[in-house]
Design a protein around this motif. Structure first.
Motif, PDB file in Angstrom:
ATOM      1  N   ALA A   1       0.827  -1.206   0.000  1.00  0.00           N
ATOM      2  CA  ALA A   1       0.000   0.000   0.000  1.00  0.00           C
ATOM      3  C   ALA A   1       0.865   1.263   0.000  1.00  0.00           C
ATOM      4  O   ALA A   1       0.579   2.237  -0.706  1.00  0.00           O
ATOM      5  N   ARG A   2       1.935   1.249   0.786  1.00  0.00           N
ATOM      6  CA  ARG A   2       2.806   2.424   0.874  1.00  0.00           C
ATOM      7  C   ARG A   2       3.492   2.710  -0.453  1.00  0.00           C
ATOM      8  O   ARG A   2       3.541   3.864  -0.904  1.00  0.00           O
ATOM      9  N   ARG A   3       4.030   1.676  -1.086  1.00  0.00           N
ATOM     10  CA  ARG A   3       4.679   1.878  -2.383  1.00  0.00           C
ATOM     11  C   ARG A   3       3.680   2.369  -3.415  1.00  0.00           C
ATOM     12  O   ARG A   3       3.978   3.248  -4.233  1.00  0.00           O
ATOM     13  N   ARG A   4       2.498   1.811  -3.380  1.00  0.00           N
ATOM     14  CA  ARG A   4       1.491   2.195  -4.361  1.00  0.00           C
ATOM     15  C   ARG A   4       1.144   3.676  -4.240  1.00  0.00           C
ATOM     16  O   ARG A   4       1.030   4.379  -5.254  1.00  0.00           O
ATOM     17  N   VAL A   5       0.993   4.178  -3.029  1.00  0.00           N
ATOM     18  CA  VAL A   5       0.690   5.595  -2.825  1.00  0.00           C
ATOM     19  C   VAL A   5       1.808   6.468  -3.386  1.00  0.00           C
ATOM     20  O   VAL A   5       1.561   7.475  -4.078  1.00  0.00           O
ATOM     21  N   ARG A   6       3.055   6.105  -3.113  1.00  0.00           N
ATOM     22  CA  ARG A   6       4.193   6.893  -3.595  1.00  0.00           C
ATOM     23  C   ARG A   6       4.273   6.874  -5.121  1.00  0.00           C
ATOM     24  O   ARG A   6       4.573   7.900  -5.754  1.00  0.00           O
ATOM     25  N   ILE A   7       3.991   5.723  -5.701  1.00  0.00           N
ATOM     26  CA  ILE A   7       4.037   5.601  -7.156  1.00  0.00           C
ATOM     27  C   ILE A   7       2.923   6.422  -7.805  1.00  0.00           C
ATOM     28  O   ILE A   7       3.149   7.142  -8.788  1.00  0.00           O
ATOM     29  N   GLN A   8       1.725   6.341  -7.270  1.00  0.00           N
ATOM     30  CA  GLN A   8       0.611   7.105  -7.815  1.00  0.00           C
ATOM     31  C   GLN A   8       0.863   8.607  -7.701  1.00  0.00           C
ATOM     32  O   GLN A   8       0.552   9.371  -8.618  1.00  0.00           O
ATOM     33  N   ARG A   9       1.439   9.023  -6.570  1.00  0.00           N
ATOM     34  CA  ARG A   9       1.724  10.442  -6.378  1.00  0.00           C
ATOM     35  C   ARG A   9       2.742  10.929  -7.412  1.00  0.00           C
ATOM     36  O   ARG A   9       2.595  12.017  -7.990  1.00  0.00           O
ATOM     37  N   ALA A  10       3.778  10.139  -7.652  1.00  0.00           N
ATOM     38  CA  ALA A  10       4.820  10.542  -8.605  1.00  0.00           C
ATOM     39  C   ALA A  10       4.287  10.599 -10.031  1.00  0.00           C
ATOM     40  O   ALA A  10       4.554  11.551 -10.769  1.00  0.00           O
ATOM     41  N   LEU A  11       3.522   9.602 -10.426  1.00  0.00           N
ATOM     42  CA  LEU A  11       3.005   9.566 -11.790  1.00  0.00           C
ATOM     43  C   LEU A  11       1.921  10.610 -12.020  1.00  0.00           C
ATOM     44  O   LEU A  11       1.767  11.136 -13.124  1.00  0.00           O
ATOM     45  N   GLY A  12       1.159  10.914 -10.969  1.00  0.00           N
ATOM     46  CA  GLY A  12       0.056  11.851 -11.117  1.00  0.00           C
ATOM     47  C   GLY A  12       0.456  13.309 -11.023  1.00  0.00           C
ATOM     48  O   GLY A  12      -0.370  14.197 -11.276  1.00  0.00           O
ATOM     49  N   ALA A  13       1.700  13.583 -10.678  1.00  0.00           N
ATOM     50  CA  ALA A  13       2.127  14.971 -10.500  1.00  0.00           C
ATOM     51  C   ALA A  13       2.069  15.765 -11.801  1.00  0.00           C
ATOM     52  O   ALA A  13       1.651  16.928 -11.818  1.00  0.00           O
ATOM     53  N   ASP A  14       2.487  15.155 -12.895  1.00  0.00           N
ATOM     54  CA  ASP A  14       2.562  15.870 -14.180  1.00  0.00           C
ATOM     55  C   ASP A  14       1.745  15.225 -15.288  1.00  0.00           C
ATOM     56  O   ASP A  14       1.836  15.657 -16.442  1.00  0.00           O
ATOM     57  N   HIS A  15       0.997  14.184 -14.958  1.00  0.00           N
ATOM     58  CA  HIS A  15       0.235  13.477 -15.986  1.00  0.00           C
ATOM     59  C   HIS A  15      -1.187  13.202 -15.501  1.00  0.00           C
ATOM     60  O   HIS A  15      -1.443  13.160 -14.299  1.00  0.00           O
ATOM     61  N   ARG A  16      -2.079  12.999 -16.454  1.00  0.00           N
ATOM     62  CA  ARG A  16      -3.452  12.613 -16.116  1.00  0.00           C
ATOM     63  C   ARG A  16      -3.441  11.107 -15.815  1.00  0.00           C
ATOM     64  O   ARG A  16      -3.401  10.284 -16.725  1.00  0.00           O
ATOM     65  N   LEU A  17      -3.470  10.787 -14.547  1.00  0.00           N
ATOM     66  CA  LEU A  17      -3.303   9.403 -14.117  1.00  0.00           C
ATOM     67  C   LEU A  17      -4.639   8.755 -13.773  1.00  0.00           C
ATOM     68  O   LEU A  17      -5.454   9.335 -13.047  1.00  0.00           O
ATOM     69  N   GLU A  18      -4.821   7.552 -14.301  1.00  0.00           N
ATOM     70  CA  GLU A  18      -5.935   6.700 -13.914  1.00  0.00           C
ATOM     71  C   GLU A  18      -5.343   5.413 -13.355  1.00  0.00           C
ATOM     72  O   GLU A  18      -4.282   4.962 -13.806  1.00  0.00           O
ATOM     73  N   VAL A  19      -6.022   4.813 -12.391  1.00  0.00           N
ATOM     74  CA  VAL A  19      -5.512   3.608 -11.732  1.00  0.00           C
ATOM     75  C   VAL A  19      -6.589   2.535 -11.746  1.00  0.00           C
ATOM     76  O   VAL A  19      -7.766   2.815 -11.479  1.00  0.00           O
ATOM     77  N   THR A  20      -6.186   1.319 -12.069  1.00  0.00           N
ATOM     78  CA  THR A  20      -7.112   0.192 -12.010  1.00  0.00           C
ATOM     79  C   THR A  20      -6.381  -1.022 -11.466  1.00  0.00           C
ATOM     80  O   THR A  20      -5.165  -1.127 -11.591  1.00  0.00           O
ATOM     81  N   GLU A  21      -7.121  -1.921 -10.853  1.00  0.00           N
ATOM     82  CA  GLU A  21      -6.540  -3.116 -10.243  1.00  0.00           C
ATOM     83  C   GLU A  21      -6.894  -4.361 -11.037  1.00  0.00           C
ATOM     84  O   GLU A  21      -7.944  -4.439 -11.670  1.00  0.00           O
ATOM     85  N   THR A  22      -6.001  -5.335 -10.966  1.00  0.00           N
ATOM     86  CA  THR A  22      -6.271  -6.645 -11.561  1.00  0.00           C
ATOM     87  C   THR A  22      -5.723  -7.723 -10.644  1.00  0.00           C
ATOM     88  O   THR A  22      -4.674  -7.550 -10.036  1.00  0.00           O
ATOM     89  N   SER A  23      -6.421  -8.825 -10.557  1.00  0.00           N
ATOM     90  CA  SER A  23      -5.941  -9.930  -9.715  1.00  0.00           C
ATOM     91  C   SER A  23      -6.312 -11.282 -10.289  1.00  0.00           C
ATOM     92  O   SER A  23      -6.087 -12.302  -9.669  1.00  0.00           O
ATOM     93  N   ARG A  24      -6.874 -11.305 -11.498  1.00  0.00           N
ATOM     94  CA  ARG A  24      -7.260 -12.578 -12.097  1.00  0.00           C
ATOM     95  C   ARG A  24      -6.681 -12.700 -13.510  1.00  0.00           C
ATOM     96  O   ARG A  24      -6.412 -11.704 -14.178  1.00  0.00           O
ATOM     97  N   ARG A  25      -6.494 -13.911 -13.942  1.00  0.00           N
ATOM     98  CA  ARG A  25      -5.870 -14.206 -15.229  1.00  0.00           C
ATOM     99  C   ARG A  25      -6.687 -13.616 -16.386  1.00  0.00           C
ATOM    100  O   ARG A  25      -7.904 -13.742 -16.430  1.00  0.00           O
ATOM    101  N   GLY A  26      -5.981 -12.973 -17.312  1.00  0.00           N
ATOM    102  CA  GLY A  26      -6.606 -12.444 -18.513  1.00  0.00           C
ATOM    103  C   GLY A  26      -7.159 -11.035 -18.382  1.00  0.00           C
ATOM    104  O   GLY A  26      -7.446 -10.376 -19.392  1.00  0.00           O
TER     105      GLY A  26
END
Length: 302
Positions: free
Chosen positions: A16-41
């Protein structure tokens, strides 16, 4: 720039901590959307939809299996793929120079997007399924199948688990009598017992150490084939020693045959055999049609 981040929440390096830091960095200068996946395909469908919707870059915080699915969904489009190491090995990300640390890799990605550091590459396709770095036919696919059945242990001790099941599978869980007839660019090769088709090198990593099966594989050329005529100790041990170096022993071994710059091949088994792409076990088949698809995918380089 419009960026979609696909996150596999079950991947070993995703917290969770890494994900927050990554989202913050990518979203600073770009239009960021986030989605989750946990199943094959699922990642393939998400990536394909993102490309259709005009997303510029799909970043994947996951392991090699999810990255492979995203690549499969983006192939043939102009949307770029950016790997962020979220799994236990992250072969493709490390091969192209991405940092092994997900947060540092994100900082690399931000700088790469500023420079527009994109590269169009070719990929392999086997029975319609694309692969970024390799296709394994026979023994290694059986090992991966055994490891995937212990997914809880894989998350915490993937490399020791692979080593254990390589020995366990060879002794107890694999029919070493299976043979393949291979035709590469209309040339009939000798019958083999185990085949790896490479799009990049190394084949994988053992901890921090690259394992090089075929030193002639690379993103700047077509596919490379490494075929073991048998699964004897006399072939496997020298090949393992060779892989820990530069792969040169394998080149000269009388029980191992290599080809490079192959654009099309067929693999036919005398019985059903296991297969995998990019470390993702895909079941049993009796025939594979494989080809090289040039300039099929845009990737972001660090």
């Amino acid at each position: 720039m419009r960026v979609l981040l696909i996150v596999n929440t079950t991947a070993s390096a995703v917290t969770a901590r890494r994900r927050v830091r990554i989202q913050r960095a990518l979203g600073a200068d770009h239009r960021l959307e986030v989605t989750e996946t946990s199943r094959r395909g699922h990642a393939a469908r998400i990536a394909r939809g993102a490309a259709y919707d005009g997303v510029d870059v799909v970043a994947v915080l996951a392991g090699d299996g999810t990255l492979n699915e995203a690549a499969d969904g983006l192939a043939g489009t102009r949307t770029a793929l950016a790997p962020l190491p979220g799994g236990s090995t992250n072969v493709f990300a490390r091969t192209i120079g991405v940092s092994a640390d997900p947060v540092e890799a994100t900082n690399q990605l931000v700088h790469s997007l500023e420079r527009r550091s994109f590269l169009r590459i070719g990929i392999g396709v086997a029975n319609g399924r694309r692969f970024l770095f390799h296709l394994g036919v026979g023994f290694d696919a059986a090992v991966i199948h055994q490891v995937e059945r212990r997914s809880t242990f894989k998350r915490h001790a993937a490399h020791p688990l692979f080593i254990f099941y390589a020995f366990n599978t060879w002794f107890r869980h694999y029919d070493r009598s299976i043979r393949f007839d291979i035709k590469a660019d209309d040339e009939d090769l000798a019958t083999g017992a185990y085949v790896v088709v490479s799009n990049t090198s190394p084949y994988t990593y053992l901890g921090s150490r690259p394992l090089i099966i075929n030193p002639h594989a690379g993103l700047d050329r077509a596919l490379a084939i490494t075929m073991f005529r048998d699964l004897s100790i006399g072939a496997l041990i020298p090949a393992t020693i060779s892989a820990l170096g530069q792969g040169r022993i394998t080149e000269r071994h009388p029980r191992i045959e290599m080809r490079s710059d192959v654009t099309r091949l067929t693999i036919a088994g005398d019985q059903e055999f296991p297969w995998q792409v990019d470390g993702d076990y895909l079941g049993l088949v009796s025939h594979l049609d494989v080809h090289y698809e040039p300039e099929a995918l845009t990737i972001v380089l660090p």
